[in-house]
Design an enzyme around this catalytic site. Structure first.
Site, short mmCIF file in Angstrom:
data_model
loop_
_atom_site.label_atom_id
_atom_site.label_comp_id
_atom_site.label_asym_id
_atom_site.label_seq_id
_atom_site.Cartn_x
_atom_site.Cartn_y
_atom_site.Cartn_z
N HIS A 269 0.84 -1.23 -0.07
CA HIS A 269 0.03 0.10 0.07
C HIS A 269 0.84 1.23 0.15
O HIS A 269 0.89 1.99 -1.00
CB HIS A 269 -0.94 0.12 0.99
CG HIS A 269 -1.75 -1.05 1.16
ND1 HIS A 269 -2.49 -1.62 0.28
CD2 HIS A 269 -2.00 -2.09 2.24
CE1 HIS A 269 -3.43 -2.64 0.65
NE2 HIS A 269 -2.96 -3.08 1.85
N ASP A 320 -4.93 -8.21 -3.31
CA ASP A 320 -5.16 -8.26 -2.04
C ASP A 320 -6.41 -8.96 -1.28
O ASP A 320 -6.58 -10.17 -1.02
CB ASP A 320 -5.33 -6.53 -1.65
CG ASP A 320 -5.25 -6.46 -0.07
OD1 ASP A 320 -5.32 -7.06 0.76
OD2 ASP A 320 -5.29 -5.17 0.09
ZN ZN Z 1 -3.37 -6.86 2.70
#
Ligand code: ZN
Length: 453
Positions: A269, A320
């Protein structure tokens, strides 16, 4: 396996696009040669061959809650309310369930054009928090699922010890995740013993909330040199605020201060960074593991991709939470987030006249291979024969070739354009069907039925 020869109408090679290409694959699944022309006895797949994409960030167990977290709650919904719902699902999965859900997910990944998955696996213990007799039970199920589907895997068991910054105790919903250094290293060892030729073993300290720097250093010291390390960092504004309150540093600053980052590290991220952090993370060589469709679904924020690219930072992509599983859609979302923020177009093209799709695809291949520590990402001798084929007969590709075909896949067609996928030369997806599709789907349906009851 015997050596095989694969023939494609066109292929993206390190020397650029080539027509009429034969790829010779050695018995170990590695590419021996790439030549022009079509020899006797080749397997011909009509279409456009590109290196298959690594998917660097997966939580397989989250696949089974998709579609169940899109209703508004009583108050304001956020990442943190979503996390509560996710914990509720995660507490119910048995080892058999996880294996069935992961195998179906990996089939879906292959059918979308991914050939390697980075499995960031934090469900370790029984639902009541007691370790299984084999502490690596759940992660071994992911290896079994990868083997059943044929996908390459970099298994990253998660080190999760605390519930918040400064070694706070975990909450009850986290009881399946928690290990100290000793038991965690036993998990790593068990996985290393089972690792086949398409497997790599690394670790994933969950986040700076869930480990202390001292604990993580102790674990890293016991790992083989260069084993990959993935960590969630700066995904949420609240995480930045908590980190500042605890340490006076922002999460990426803290990571850079505590550890000698290099391309062994993937920062998952890294959404919320200052200009100085963006520059420093890029300079460290660490890969930014971006999950644009999940980050959009969870309302995380926008990664500073244009600044990171200017600083020559390396990116990779992952699906994810698997709200979508598609390299094309994740690359598209990454580009569109920058366009929407900056009110511009072709934000991540590598220069004037360069294709945006091609620039994104090249960048994510290179970063993905590095992050996964697997010999993939190029149709070239010495690389594994992981190849995705786009259907040249699809209407969207009717008058498109080379970079324009790649742009049509990424910005328009998505998964519908992927017809065939090879991993280590094995023809796993043939005309949009996985070779073990029926069995894996049956097991997945049975697992969902068990979980529903
Ligand atoms: Zn994750």
């Amino acid at each position: 396996m015997q050596s095989t020869k694969l023939h494609f109408d066109s292929a993206l090679t390190p020397k650029g696009w080539r027509q009429d290409v034969t790829v010779s694959v050695a018995p170990d699944g590695m590419i021996a040669s790439v030549e022009t022309g079509r020899a006797e006895g080749v397997i011909h797949v009509s279409g456009i061959a590109v290196p298959a994409m690594p998917n660097v960030h997966s939580h397989a167990h989250q696949r089974f809650m998709l579609g169940l977290a899109e209703c508004a709650g009583p108050g304001a919904d956020s990442f943190w309310t979503w996390r509560e719902a996710m914990y509720g699902f995660a507490l119910r999965l048995s080892p058999e369930d996880l294996e069935a859900v992961a195998a179906q997910l990996y089939v879906d990944m292959l059918k979308s054009g991914f050939s390697v998955v980075g499995e960031f696996q934090y469900l370790h213990h029984q639902p009541d928090g007691t370790p299984y007799d084999e502490p690596a039970e759940m992660s071994l199920r992911c290896l079994a699922a990868a083997e059943a589907a044929g996908i390459g895997i970099t298994i990253l068991p998660t080190l999760y010890a605390f519930g918040g910054f400064g070694g706070q105790p975990p909450v009850p919903g986290q009881r399946r995740f928690i290990n100290g250094a000793d038991r965690f290293l036993r998990i790593v060892e068990a996985l290393s013993r089972k690792a086949g030729p398409q497997t790599r073993v690394g670790i994933s300290p969950h986040s700076l909330r869930a480990v202390t720097p001292e604990l993580l250093r102790e674990v890293i010291a016991a790992l083989p040199e260069g084993a990959p390390i993935h960590i969630h960092v700066a995904e949420q504004v609240k995480e930045v605020e908590d980190c500042l309150a605890f340490s006076g540093l922002r999460p990426v600053e803290m990571l850079l201060k505590e550890f000698p980052l290099s391309d062994r590290w993937t920062a998952i991220h890294a959404t919320h960074m200052t200009a100085a952090e963006t520059e420093a993370l890029a300079r460290s060589g660490a890969i930014a593991g971006l999950c644009p469709t999940t980050e959009a679904n969870l309302g995380d924020g926008i990664f500073p991709a244009t600044d990171f690219a200017t600083a020559r930072g390396i990116i990779a992509i992952g699906s994810d939470s698997h709200i979508t599983v598609s390299p094309a859609e994740d690359l598209r979302m990454l580009e569109y987030s920058q366009r929407l923020r900056d009110r511009t177009r072709n934000a991540l093209a590598a220069g004037p006249g360069r294709s945006t799709g091609r620039s994104l695809y090249d960048a994510a291949l290179k970063g993905g291979a590095r992050s996964m520590r697997q010999p993939v990402g190029m149709i070239a001798p010495g690389y594994r024969a992981d190849v995705t084929v786009l259907d040249a007969d699809h209407p969207l590709l009717a008058a498109r070739s080379q970079d324009a075909a790649l742009d049509s896949w990424i910005f328009s067609g998505g998964n519908a354009l992927v017809s065939d996928v090879f991993v280590a030369g094995r023809h796993l997806v043939q005309d949009r069907r996985h070779i073990h599709e029926e069995t894996i789907l049956r097991n997945f349906r049975n697992a969902l039925r068990r979980l529903d009851s």
